[in-house]
Every structure is written in structure tokens, then in C-alpha cells.
Design a protein around this motif. Structure first.
Motif, PDB file in Angstrom:
ATOM      1  N   TRP A  92      -3.971   5.334   5.123  1.00 34.44           N
ATOM      2  CA  TRP A  92      -4.575   4.156   5.745  1.00 34.44           C
ATOM      3  C   TRP A  92      -5.957   3.858   5.177  1.00 34.44           C
ATOM      4  O   TRP A  92      -6.344   2.697   5.045  1.00 34.44           O
ATOM      5  CB  TRP A  92      -4.658   4.343   7.261  1.00 34.44           C
ATOM      6  N   ALA A 115      -5.651   1.881   2.165  1.00 32.65           N
ATOM      7  CA  ALA A 115      -5.215   0.527   2.492  1.00 32.65           C
ATOM      8  C   ALA A 115      -6.381  -0.334   2.993  1.00 32.65           C
ATOM      9  O   ALA A 115      -6.516  -1.490   2.606  1.00 32.65           O
ATOM     10  CB  ALA A 115      -4.105   0.574   3.544  1.00 32.65           C
ATOM     11  N   THR A 132      -1.143  -5.904   4.993  1.00 36.16           N
ATOM     12  CA  THR A 132      -2.248  -5.067   5.451  1.00 36.16           C
ATOM     13  C   THR A 132      -1.824  -4.161   6.593  1.00 36.16           C
ATOM     14  O   THR A 132      -2.148  -2.965   6.616  1.00 36.16           O
ATOM     15  CB  THR A 132      -3.434  -5.942   5.895  1.00 36.16           C
ATOM     16  N   PRO A 140       0.831  -1.207   0.000  1.00 40.68           N
ATOM     17  CA  PRO A 140       0.000   0.000   0.000  1.00 40.68           C
ATOM     18  C   PRO A 140       0.866   1.258   0.000  1.00 40.68           C
ATOM     19  O   PRO A 140       1.829   1.364   0.762  1.00 40.68           O
ATOM     20  CB  PRO A 140      -0.793  -0.127   1.299  1.00 40.68           C
ATOM     21  N   THR A 141       0.536   2.208  -0.880  1.00 40.52           N
ATOM     22  CA  THR A 141       1.333   3.434  -0.977  1.00 40.52           C
ATOM     23  C   THR A 141       0.538   4.666  -0.558  1.00 40.52           C
ATOM     24  O   THR A 141       1.123   5.717  -0.338  1.00 40.52           O
ATOM     25  CB  THR A 141       1.847   3.637  -2.419  1.00 40.52           C
ATOM     26  N   GLY A 156      -0.011  -1.047   5.715  1.00 39.21           N
ATOM     27  CA  GLY A 156      -0.825   0.025   5.158  1.00 39.21           C
ATOM     28  C   GLY A 156      -1.663   0.769   6.171  1.00 39.21           C
ATOM     29  O   GLY A 156      -2.032   1.923   5.940  1.00 39.21           O
TER      30      GLY A 156
END
Length: 260
Positions: free
Chosen positions: A107, A110, A149, A103-104, A152
Motif C-alpha cells: 500500500w 501505491a 488507486t 499497483p503491484t 493498491g
């Protein structure tokens, strides 16, 4: 497609130590007898394919041996039994794709990505809904997915138990949606009736009931209240994210104790 109604919930392996050995590649390879023609990877791949195509009840050691063109006893040289095989199947489908990017975004992105990816997973493997995953045996697939997960959502600024709580909450929401969708698909398959035909068959009776005055709130709903165009998954997901937004903002402001 697997049936998601009725029947016993499938349980994962009873031999925890052996499942862990197989999951993490620490088990001894078969050495007795003729040169092996199978691999553990091939067995798992075929088991997942069979479950996807015909449901979890179709997966048995005897059926697998037939599909793989080998004797049933040959499988037991690799896997103790179906429950341990199920541990391997779960970890296989939970394994993040090799090209999956971490993930970039923030939150919220994500969490949203996790929810959507989980729904896609359950749609692709509806037999997952029949598995009791309350006490999973963790392998590289599930651990890798959890790590991805967490990376993120760490920026949410919540406590560690709360971060796990976020994952559990999203998983529960998505599982409920996936189960409803699977039931709808199964109903069409078994009855041959589309959703439209099913509700049209009830229209004459329901129409009379709604004009009786006994159910004013239901009768007052607009014609599109139950329309198929409304995305209930999307609506619920965004409200869930909005609620988390409130919690994160409260923590950032320094207010509120950690949730119990």
C-alpha cells in the motif's frame, strides 16, 4: 501556462444529466443538418491542448470553433456549453494511461505512486488548479483512476471512509505543492526574475534586519535552510507515509478505534 492567481474558480457542468450522457457515451449523436465533420473526442482533445498552452480562460466555444475550423454553433450540437465541456476535459486528463499497470507493491508504494502521478498531472495541466472539483461529475476517467488507486491501498486494512480519506489527504497535499510550484513558475515568467535574483534583491535589507537581534531564531538558521536543493515535496510525502504506517500498524495490532 495558465495563471493560478486571481480570477474566478471555474465550475463544472450545470447540466449533470447531459454531462453524464456525454462522459459515458450514452448521449444521442447529432443527426440534424449536414454530415458531421467533428467528433466529441476531437473537441475535447483540442480544448485540453488549448488550456495547456494558454490557460483555461482561453477555452471558449468561439475560440474552439476557430481552432477546429468550424462554426461555433456546430460545437453546440456536441456539447451544451463550456461548463459541460470542462467536465469532459477533466475526465480526459484523469483517465489512466492505457498501458498503466495496476499497483503491484504494498500500500505504501501505491500511495507514493498516486502522489507522484498526481503531481505530474498538475504540472502537465496547471489549469486544473483553477477548477472547483469539490463536486465532480464522475466519468470513466475519474472512476477508473479511483478504482486503480483503491486496488493498491485496500490492503491498508482501514475502513472504507478512511480509505477515501487517505486519497483526499494525499490529493490535498499534492495540490498544495503543485499550486506553489505553479506560482513560482508564473512569477518568473511575469517578472523575468529568477528565484536567486529575487532573493538577492532583498539581501541588503534582510541582512540588516537579521543582525538586529529581533529575530534570533531566523537569524540562527544555517545558510542552506532555504536552499533550493532541499526537496520539500519528497520530505513531506515521506512524513505523510510514515504517519500512515503508524495507523496501519496500530490496526494490524488490533488497537485503536477507527478515526473520526
Amino acid at each position: 501556462m495558465t495563471s493560478t492567481s486571481g480570477g474566478d474558480t471555474q465550475r463544472t457542468g450545470s447540466d449533470i444529466a447531459r454531462s453524464l450522457e456525454l462522459l459515458w457515451g450514452e448521449g444521442e449523436r447529432p443527426t440534424r443538418g449536414p454530415k458531421p465533420v467533428l467528433t466529441l473526442d476531437r473537441i475535447i482533445t483540442e480544448a485540453v491542448r488549448l488550456a495547456d498552452a494558454e490557460g483555461l480562460t482561453a477555452v471558449s466555444m468561439r475560440r474552439l470553433s476557430t481552432e477546429l475550423g468550424t462554426g461555433t454553433m456546430s460545437l453546440y450540437r456536441y456539447v451544451p456549453g463550456k461548463s459541460e465541456l470542462l467536465d469532459l476535459m477533466l475526465d480526459r486528463v484523469f483517465m489512466p494511461a492505457p498501458d498503466a499497470e495496476p499497483p503491484t507493491g504494498g500500500w505504501r508504494d501505491a500511495v507514493e505512486a498516486y502522489a507522484r502521478e498526481t503531481l505530474v498531472l498538475y504540472r502537465a495541466h496547471p489549469w486544473l488548479l483553477q477548477v472547483n472539483q469539490a463536486r465532480p461529475v464522475l466519468g470513466p476517467g475519474s472512476v477508473g483512476g479511483l478504482e486503480r488507486t483503491l486496488s493498491g491501498i485496500k490492503s491498508m486494512g482501514l475502513t472504507d471512509p478512511e480509505l477515501i480519506g487517505v486519497i483526499v489527504m494525499v490529493e490535498g497535499y499534492v495540490t498544495g505543492v503543485a499550486r506553489t510550484q505553479a506560482h513560482e513558475t508564473e512569477a518568473v515568467k511575469k517578472t523575468g526574475l529568477t528565484d536567486e535574483a529575487f532573493w538577492e534583491a532583498q539581501t541588503p535589507v534582510l541582512g540588516r534586519i537579521m543582525t538586529s537581534g529581533r529575530y534570533p531564531h531566523l537569524a540562527g538558521l544555517s545558510e542552506d535552510a532555504f536552499g533550493s536543493h532541499f526537496d520539500h515535496f519528497e520530505f513531506g510525502l515521506q512524513r505523510l507515509l510514515d504517519g500512515l504506517d503508524v495507523l496501519v500498524a496500530r490496526r494490524e495490532a488490533g488497537g485503536g478505534a477507527p478515526e473520526a
